[in-house]
Each structure stands twice: as structure tokens, then as C-alpha cells.
Design a protein around this motif. Structure first.
Motif, PDB file in Angstrom:
ATOM      1  N   LYS A 128      10.663  55.240  23.666  1.00 16.00           N
ATOM      2  CA  LYS A 128      11.260  55.034  24.985  1.00 16.00           C
ATOM      3  C   LYS A 128      10.411  55.549  26.145  1.00 16.00           C
ATOM      4  O   LYS A 128      10.630  55.167  27.283  1.00 16.00           O
ATOM      5  N   GLN A 129       9.394  56.355  25.867  1.00 24.16           N
ATOM      6  CA  GLN A 129       8.531  56.830  26.945  1.00 24.16           C
ATOM      7  C   GLN A 129       7.393  55.854  27.263  1.00 24.16           C
ATOM      8  O   GLN A 129       6.692  56.016  28.246  1.00 24.16           O
ATOM      9  N   ILE A 130       7.210  54.803  26.447  1.00 25.21           N
ATOM     10  CA  ILE A 130       6.141  53.825  26.693  1.00 25.21           C
ATOM     11  C   ILE A 130       6.522  52.985  27.912  1.00 25.21           C
ATOM     12  O   ILE A 130       7.589  52.379  27.940  1.00 25.21           O
ATOM     13  N   PRO A 131       5.668  52.923  28.927  1.00 30.43           N
ATOM     14  CA  PRO A 131       5.983  52.148  30.129  1.00 30.43           C
ATOM     15  C   PRO A 131       6.097  50.655  29.831  1.00 30.43           C
ATOM     16  O   PRO A 131       5.351  50.116  29.013  1.00 30.43           O
ATOM     17  N   VAL A 132       7.058  50.009  30.514  1.00 27.17           N
ATOM     18  CA  VAL A 132       7.302  48.582  30.330  1.00 27.17           C
ATOM     19  C   VAL A 132       7.222  47.870  31.674  1.00 27.17           C
ATOM     20  O   VAL A 132       7.836  48.291  32.652  1.00 27.17           O
ATOM     21  N   LEU A 133       6.470  46.777  31.681  1.00 31.68           N
ATOM     22  CA  LEU A 133       6.435  45.857  32.811  1.00 31.68           C
ATOM     23  C   LEU A 133       7.063  44.559  32.334  1.00 31.68           C
ATOM     24  O   LEU A 133       6.602  43.975  31.351  1.00 31.68           O
ATOM     25  N   VAL A 134       8.139  44.133  32.986  1.00 37.33           N
ATOM     26  CA  VAL A 134       8.738  42.839  32.688  1.00 37.33           C
ATOM     27  C   VAL A 134       8.068  41.827  33.602  1.00 37.33           C
ATOM     28  O   VAL A 134       8.066  41.985  34.823  1.00 37.33           O
ATOM     29  N   TRP A 135       7.490  40.792  32.990  1.00 32.15           N
ATOM     30  CA  TRP A 135       6.793  39.726  33.728  1.00 32.15           C
ATOM     31  C   TRP A 135       7.441  38.421  33.321  1.00 32.15           C
ATOM     32  O   TRP A 135       7.262  37.956  32.196  1.00 32.15           O
ATOM     33  N   THR A 136       8.228  37.838  34.208  1.00 31.76           N
ATOM     34  CA  THR A 136       9.114  36.751  33.829  1.00 31.76           C
ATOM     35  C   THR A 136       9.249  35.708  34.931  1.00 31.76           C
ATOM     36  O   THR A 136       8.977  35.996  36.097  1.00 31.76           O
ATOM     37  N   VAL A 137       9.699  34.519  34.553  1.00 33.27           N
ATOM     38  CA  VAL A 137      10.019  33.487  35.547  1.00 33.27           C
ATOM     39  C   VAL A 137      11.426  33.681  36.095  1.00 33.27           C
ATOM     40  O   VAL A 137      11.798  33.064  37.083  1.00 33.27           O
ATOM     41  N   VAL A 138      12.205  34.531  35.456  1.00 34.45           N
ATOM     42  CA  VAL A 138      13.590  34.775  35.886  1.00 34.45           C
ATOM     43  C   VAL A 138      13.560  35.522  37.219  1.00 34.45           C
ATOM     44  O   VAL A 138      13.062  36.642  37.297  1.00 34.45           O
ATOM     45  N   ALA A 139      14.119  34.889  38.245  1.00 37.67           N
ATOM     46  CA  ALA A 139      14.100  35.481  39.587  1.00 37.67           C
ATOM     47  C   ALA A 139      15.442  36.074  39.980  1.00 37.67           C
ATOM     48  O   ALA A 139      15.607  36.548  41.098  1.00 37.67           O
ATOM     49  N   ASP A 140      16.380  36.090  39.072  1.00 37.49           N
ATOM     50  CA  ASP A 140      17.731  36.571  39.324  1.00 37.49           C
ATOM     51  C   ASP A 140      17.750  38.088  39.540  1.00 37.49           C
ATOM     52  O   ASP A 140      17.302  38.852  38.679  1.00 37.49           O
ATOM     53  N   GLU A 141      18.258  38.516  40.672  1.00 38.51           N
ATOM     54  CA  GLU A 141      18.261  39.941  41.025  1.00 38.51           C
ATOM     55  C   GLU A 141      19.090  40.778  40.046  1.00 38.51           C
ATOM     56  O   GLU A 141      18.709  41.901  39.711  1.00 38.51           O
ATOM     57  N   LEU A 142      20.201  40.258  39.571  1.00 38.25           N
ATOM     58  CA  LEU A 142      21.023  40.997  38.610  1.00 38.25           C
ATOM     59  C   LEU A 142      20.240  41.244  37.321  1.00 38.25           C
ATOM     60  O   LEU A 142      20.258  42.357  36.785  1.00 38.25           O
TER      61      LEU A 142
END
Length: 131
Positions: free
Chosen positions: A79-93
Motif C-alpha cells: 500500500k505504500q507503493i505510489p499509484v498514478l491512475v492514467w485513464t480516459v475516464v473523465a468522471d470526477e466521482l
């Protein structure tokens, strides 16, 4: 080493090129949530070294990037490994949910490499590069 969870070849090529230019010598690309979790189980067991960070797409042909995040955040050694979400989903929620699940940042995909480059620098704790 970066773990890249992505099933789109063009996105893999773009990110791999940027990672190389940023000095990342090694990265592991998997194209399903299951393969990502298998790799992360190997990290957890000590069979392989932990990645510096994980770049995750949310929309995979097999599984979801959120499945991978949920898996990581449920394990103390991951859980300490940094995560970058890179997605086409533009939904703020969806973005807020990803941040609540532990993503450092959520970036909407575009063909502009500079946005991803700057996000990768932030993920690594490095200052931005001039354009």
C-alpha cells in the motif's frame, strides 16, 4: 522499475518512451488486472523487487484498474507503493474514488506527452521540467 497496467499498445509505447527519457531503466507491462495482481503477489512474497510506482489504466479488457488498487491497498507490503491512475475516464466521482483508494494522482489520457511527463515527475518527487 515501474509497473504499468495497460492494454492499449499506443499508450504503452508513449509511456515507455517517457519513462526511458526520465531515466527509468526497467518497467514491467501487464495488460490485465489479474496479471498485475500476480506480479504484486510476487513483490509481496519477496520473489521480485517492488516497483518504484504503478501506473494503472482503469478500463482494461480483463478486470479493472480499481481491482488492482483495491488489492494493493489491502496489503501492508504494497500500500505504500505510489499509484498514478492514467485513464480516459473523465468522471470526477471516479477520480475522487481513485484518490480515496490511494492514488497519488488521476490523469485523463491525452496525446500530449507533457502532461504525463509532468505527472511522472511529480510521482517520483522531482521538479517539473521546462517545456
Amino acid at each position: 522499475m515501474f509497473l504499468f497496467v495497460e492494454d492499449n499498445g499506443m499508450d504503452v509505447a508513449m509511456a515507455a518512451s517517457l519513462l526511458t527519457r526520465l531515466g527509468v531503466r526497467d518497467s514491467r507491462v501487464v495488460d490485465t488486472a489479474g496479471k498485475a495482481m500476480d506480479f504484486l503477489e510476487q513483490v509481496e512474497s519477496g520473489e521480485v523487487s517492488a516497483p518504484e510506482a504503478v501506473i494503472i489504466d482503469l478500463l482494461l479488457r480483463a478486470g479493472s484498474g480499481q481491482d488492482v488498487m483495491r488489492f494493493m491497498r489491502g496489503r501492508e507490503g504494497l500500500k505504500q507503493i505510489p499509484v498514478l491512475v492514467w485513464t480516459v475516464v473523465a468522471d470526477e466521482l471516479t477520480h475522487r474514488i481513485c484518490m480515496t483508494m490511494g492514488a497519488r494522482e488521476v490523469l485523463v489520457k491525452s496525446r500530449r506527452a507533457q502532461e504525463l511527463r509532468e505527472a511522472l515527475l511529480r510521482l517520483r518527487g522531482l521538479p517539473p521540467m521546462s517545456a
